[in-house]
Design a protein around this motif. Sequence first.
Motif, PDB file in Angstrom:
ATOM      1  N   UNK A 246     -10.607  -8.026  -7.306  1.00 37.50           N
ATOM      2  CA  UNK A 246     -10.392  -6.780  -6.558  1.00 37.50           C
ATOM      3  C   UNK A 246     -11.222  -6.766  -5.274  1.00 37.50           C
ATOM      4  N   UNK A 247     -10.560  -6.461  -4.158  1.00 41.52           N
ATOM      5  CA  UNK A 247     -11.266  -6.351  -2.884  1.00 41.52           C
ATOM      6  C   UNK A 247     -11.626  -7.685  -2.231  1.00 41.52           C
ATOM      7  N   UNK A 248     -11.152  -8.804  -2.834  1.00 40.05           N
ATOM      8  CA  UNK A 248     -11.512 -10.109  -2.247  1.00 40.05           C
ATOM      9  C   UNK A 248     -10.381 -10.678  -1.385  1.00 40.05           C
ATOM     10  N   UNK A 249      -9.194 -10.046  -1.470  1.00 42.45           N
ATOM     11  CA  UNK A 249      -8.050 -10.594  -0.735  1.00 42.45           C
ATOM     12  C   UNK A 249      -7.386 -11.751  -1.477  1.00 42.45           C
ATOM     13  N   UNK A 250      -7.891 -12.069  -2.671  1.00 37.01           N
ATOM     14  CA  UNK A 250      -7.272 -13.140  -3.459  1.00 37.01           C
ATOM     15  C   UNK A 250      -6.265 -12.505  -4.422  1.00 37.01           C
ATOM     16  N   UNK A 251      -5.041 -13.036  -4.417  1.00 37.87           N
ATOM     17  CA  UNK A 251      -4.037 -12.558  -5.369  1.00 37.87           C
ATOM     18  C   UNK A 251      -4.149 -13.421  -6.620  1.00 37.87           C
TER      19      UNK A 251
END
Length: 282
Positions: A246-251
């Motif tokens: 969450x919030x890292x831009x990693x899907x």
Amino acid sequence: MEGSNWIEKQAKLYRNLALTGRYQAVIHLEDKEDETFWDYQLQAVKPGRYRYLYFSKSDDGKDTRGCEQCLKFRPYLTARFFICIDSDLRLLRGETGLSAENLIAQTYTYSWENHLCEASHLSERMKQAQPETDFDIQAFLTSFSRIVYQPLLYLIRYGADSHLNQLWNVSKFNACIPLQPKRTDLADNGKEYLKNIQSLFDAATEELTEEPAQTNETLTPENAYLHIQGHQLYKLMLHIGIMLCKGTGIAFRTDILDEGLHTTGYDEIELLQNDLKAVLDN
């Protein structure tokens, strides 16, 4: 039309299609969603074009999918027309005849989704994508696996008997694994969450009077998590991974979880690869 003729007629058609030379082989899968996994495995053994069937007509002429339907083609399989199925619990129950010798390839885990969650590879992908994560997926899955081991032995034993199966079955087993732990439950590699599922399993199995299945070499406390229902494990790891990213831009699903296609590195995938080699070399 005679019942079994449907299967035989289709088998003849598929075998002829395989002989046209347009395909390496024609392969009956349980469902369309299995194709990505199996195609990746097959391309690693023998690159080329494969024709996949996701369903066929059952004896009464209805379009039917799933493992049982695949297995109806058993008498007609060849090295150019064969089936690839999920092992489910068949392997652990010692069902015989599901072998490369009989032109059947199987996952060696409950289903192909378990392979996407294999601990060492998933942990590695997570660390590469998000090096600062404080959650050790491998440590979590190792503890998780030890917790589900004994309940799984009960499942193998109880599922083989229709009366016992009412007392302990896949849905009761799954009910002991809540799929949406809270973020706070993940502290210390999921310690609180793991404690919770341990107590749910303890409570659910303490009334079971029959002995669990005998231990066998296929199932160990270390690999038990690969033999629980695949989409349950997948949903759990997806939920955890999304929270961690969450919030890292990693899907997490597309960048990490679904990237889990491997052909070596642990027993189950190597057994699967060996079977495909044996079938295609026939």
